[in-house]
Design an enzyme around this catalytic site. Structure first.
Site, short mmCIF file in Angstrom:
data_model
loop_
_atom_site.label_atom_id
_atom_site.label_comp_id
_atom_site.label_asym_id
_atom_site.label_seq_id
_atom_site.Cartn_x
_atom_site.Cartn_y
_atom_site.Cartn_z
N ASP A 10 0.83 -1.21 0.00
CA ASP A 10 0.00 0.00 0.00
C ASP A 10 0.87 1.27 0.00
OD1 ASP A 10 -2.83 0.95 0.46
OD2 ASP A 10 -1.88 1.91 2.18
N GLU A 26 1.58 -0.60 -5.06
CA GLU A 26 0.61 0.45 -5.37
C GLU A 26 1.40 1.74 -5.34
OE1 GLU A 26 -3.26 2.86 -3.75
OE2 GLU A 26 -1.55 2.43 -2.50
C1 NOJ Z 1 -4.53 2.87 -0.76
C2 NOJ Z 1 -5.63 1.93 -0.45
O1 NOJ Z 1 -5.94 1.18 -1.60
C3 NOJ Z 1 -6.78 2.76 0.05
O2 NOJ Z 1 -7.96 2.02 0.17
C4 NOJ Z 1 -6.37 3.39 1.35
O3 NOJ Z 1 -7.39 4.28 1.77
C5 NOJ Z 1 -5.07 4.16 1.22
N1 NOJ Z 1 -4.09 3.48 0.45
C6 NOJ Z 1 -4.47 4.44 2.57
O4 NOJ Z 1 -3.99 3.25 3.14
#
Ligand code: NOJ
Length: 525
Positions: A192, A252
């Site tokens: 993440d 991500e």
């Molecule tokens: C990306 C995640 O996919 C999302 O759902 C989240 O709110 C943020 N990162 C913070 O962790």
């Protein structure tokens, strides 16, 4: 790769929240759908302020989702069906209920407990102004003040304090968390906000647009995509490699096209999400450019491109593609687009876009429910909204709940087969018509389209990573893959002839040619 959002996938114990036993019960469905792996969004103990992306303990399972033993059983059962399992690691921030953050609040400024996070004095004579002008992704300032006067950084909700990745204790802790899950048999990790962990510890303000224009300087951003993240990526890669298992990690990382290949170097990530393709509007040239760029970028570093059209953070593509091209769907508006939505057009394009996606080289990431053609649920009443975006934006943005509504498995029942009780977010009445039961074995249904396409992908689109562009007209996107199979998408205004051969799979009836907003795969005859 199939993304499971555990809260909304299947609820085995009837408490309204999806759980691990629910996922286990649906593994045969996933096998039949034809996926190779699942990525499970955070399932750790959490106050669920941000749907679990606020982790209170990285080495356990939230009781609402089950137990560690359930997770181990899921991993084993998935493996028995030849499905691999990725877990989600959230390294940028913890929950404010994590023992480390509680200890930090109880400790004094300057203490080792506070050094695990980013506490700073404020600005102004009394320190009552935030240390920088940084803003929270969900809205409002990125700093919150604690009673002794210090401020802590939270790039997301204020219940998600950012960790201090300059602190070796934080780094070592995450090495150990990776090992913990590797020891439990997982096949990899989705990381993440992988571009956010490293901050400029001199804490400069983020320049305004005007300042940037004046200096014409491309900025070194104080908290996004800083060079320091690569050292961390490499450290994690060593932990994975040391396991001597066939495991992977995917980032991500919302970063520029220039920066993305850096994350994919052989000693860093195996894959990185390709968000350029996701945000590309329904347009032939835009799609071709996005595809070309991702293929070239991955090839340059010996990696494989990734493709995705939906996830738990964006409006579902069956709705996006039915909105006028200039709609700003990324801010989850309260009103407006709903009235402009052409749902039928959206679904037609979504089916074609998904078929295009499944013809591409590399890896395809599907989001639960897209195989049912689920649209965004627009009309959730404000009182059920759960996404912190709703509060943090001062009720100006609805947030992401509309793509997180629990899945419909059957045509009726209290939550359309999701569980025995009501689901944690209300499902619309029409969900039953889109359920798995309503679409199974129904020729032409979106579910059967995905099943056929995923089986055909394994047969025709996975021989190698090659892609040869074909010129079938200015408004047609067409390419040939290594097996000889051709994928054609019609972005134009009129039906076109398909190349000669047998149709392998098509997003619609192609008996009279390929209609507009449609895709077909052809094996040349
Ligand atoms: C990306 C995640 O996919 C999302 O759902 C989240 O709110 C943020 N990162 C913070 O962790």
């Amino acid at each position: 790769m199939y993304q499971v959002y555990p809260r909304s996938f299947a609820d085995a114990n009837g408490d309204g929240t999806g759980d691990i036993d629910g996922i286990r019960s649906r593994l045969p469905y996933l096998r039949q759908l034809g996926v190779n792996a699942i990525w499970v969004c955070p399932w750790y103990p959490s106050p669920l302020n941000d749907g679990g992306y606020d982790v209170a303990d990285y080495r356990d399972i939230d009781p609402r989702f089950g137990t560690l033993a359930d997770a181990e059983a899921l991993i084993a059962e998935a493996h028995a069906l030849d499905i691999r399992v990725l877990v989600d690691i959230v390294p940028n921030h913890t929950s404010n209920e994590h023992p480390w953050f509680r200890a930090a609040l109880a400790a004094a400024p300057g203490s080792p407990e506070r050094e695990r996070y980013l506490f700073r004095q404020g600005r102004g004579p009394d320190g009552d102004l935030p240390p920088t002008n940084w803003t929270c992704v969900f809205g409002g300032p990125a700093w919150r003040r604690v009673p002794d006067g210090q401020w802590y950084l939270h790039l997301f909700d204020s219940t998600q304090p950012d960790l201090n990745w300059a602190n070796e204790e934080v780094r070592a802790e995450f090495d150990d968390i990776f090992r913990f899950w590797l020891d439990r048999g997982v096949d990899g990790f989705r990381i993440d906000v992988s571009h956010g962990m490293v901050k400029d510890l001199t804490f400069p303000d983020v320049p305004t647009i005007e300042e940037l224009l004046e200096t014409s300087k491309t900025t070194d951003h104080p908290h996004w995509d800083r060079d320091g993240v690569h050292e961390i990526n490499q450290r994690w890669r060593r932990v994975l490699d040391d396991s001597r298992r066939d495991v992977m990690m995917v980032a991500e990382a919302w970063v520029s096209n220039e920066s993305q290949p850096l994350y994919l170097r052989p000693d860093e990530y195996h894959q990185v999400f390709n968000f350029e393709f996701l945000v590309t509007p329904w347009d032939r040239d835009a799609a071709a450019i996005a595809i070309q760029r991702a293929v070239a970028a991955a090839q340059a570093v010996g990696s494989a491109p990734t493709w995705t059209l939906s996830n738990h953070d964006v409006m579902r593509h069956a709705s996006r593609f039915g909105l006028p091209a200039d709609t700003n769907w990324r801010t989850w508006p309260l009103t407006g687009p709903h009235d402009l939505l052409d749902a039928e057009l959206g679904l037609r394009r979504a089916r074609a876009g998904s078929l295009l996606l499944m013809a591409l080289p590399g890896s395809v990431y599907l989001y639960q429910g897209e195989e049912l053609g689920l649209p965004e649920v627009w009309d959730l009443p404000p009182e059920v909204l759960d996404d912190p975006v709703w509060e943090d934006s001062g009720h100006t943005q609805k947030g992401r709940d509309g793509c997180r509504v629990p899945l419909p498995w059957s045509s009726d029942g209290p939550s359309f087969g999701f569980g025995d009780g009501d689901a944690w977010l209300p499902q619309p009445k029409w969900f039953g018509d889109l359920s798995v039961a309503a679409q199974t074995d129904v020729p032409g249904s979106t579910l059967e389209l995905y099943r056929t396409a995923l089986a055909a992908r394994a047969e025709y689109m996975s021989h190698d990573e090659s892609l040869e562009w074909l010129d079938l007209g200015a408004e047609v996107l067409a390419f040939r893959r290594g097996s000889g199979a051709i994928c054609v998408v019609n972005y134009g205004e009129a039906t076109i002839d398909l190349p000669h051969g047998d149709v392998i799979v098509a997003s619609t009836d192609v008996s009279a040619g390929l209609p507009i907003d449609a895709c077909a795969w052809v094996r040349p005859g």
